[in-house]
Write an enzyme that holds these catalytic residues in place. Structure first.
Site, mmCIF file in Angstrom:
data_model
loop_
_atom_site.group_PDB
_atom_site.id
_atom_site.type_symbol
_atom_site.label_atom_id
_atom_site.label_comp_id
_atom_site.label_asym_id
_atom_site.label_seq_id
_atom_site.Cartn_x
_atom_site.Cartn_y
_atom_site.Cartn_z
ATOM 1 C CB CYS A 10 43.672 44.180 43.221
ATOM 2 S SG CYS A 10 44.080 44.088 44.971
ATOM 3 C CB CYS A 13 45.798 40.913 46.138
ATOM 4 S SG CYS A 13 44.257 41.670 46.708
#
Length: 77
Positions: A10, A13
């Site tokens: 994501c 991240c």
């Protein structure tokens, strides 16, 4: 030193990965930031919320994006 960023890819991240790489460069460490996206591996470390930062097998942070300064503080100590 082994640094891992746990997450499924994501945006948060990816940001934590970039911040960790900045911190490693700023400190001049001989370390590579490794991205772990396999949910089984993430679960083995006991992490339930991502992104997470792991240093030498120890979970240092989970569920938030640390700034480069915060990562540097964790790595420098």
């Amino acid at each position: 030193m082994k640094i891992q960023v746990l997450g499924t890819g994501c945006a948060k991240c990816k940001q934590l990965t970039a911040n960790a790489e900045q911190a490693v460069a700023a400190l001049g460490l001989e370390a590579k930031v490794e991205k772990v996206e396999d949910l089984r591996e993430i679960m083995k470390l006991g992490v339930m919320t991502t992104p997470a930062l792991v240093v030498d097998g120890v979970v240092k942070s989970a569920g938030k994006v640390l700034s480069p300064d915060a990562v540097r503080a964790l790595l420098g100590s």
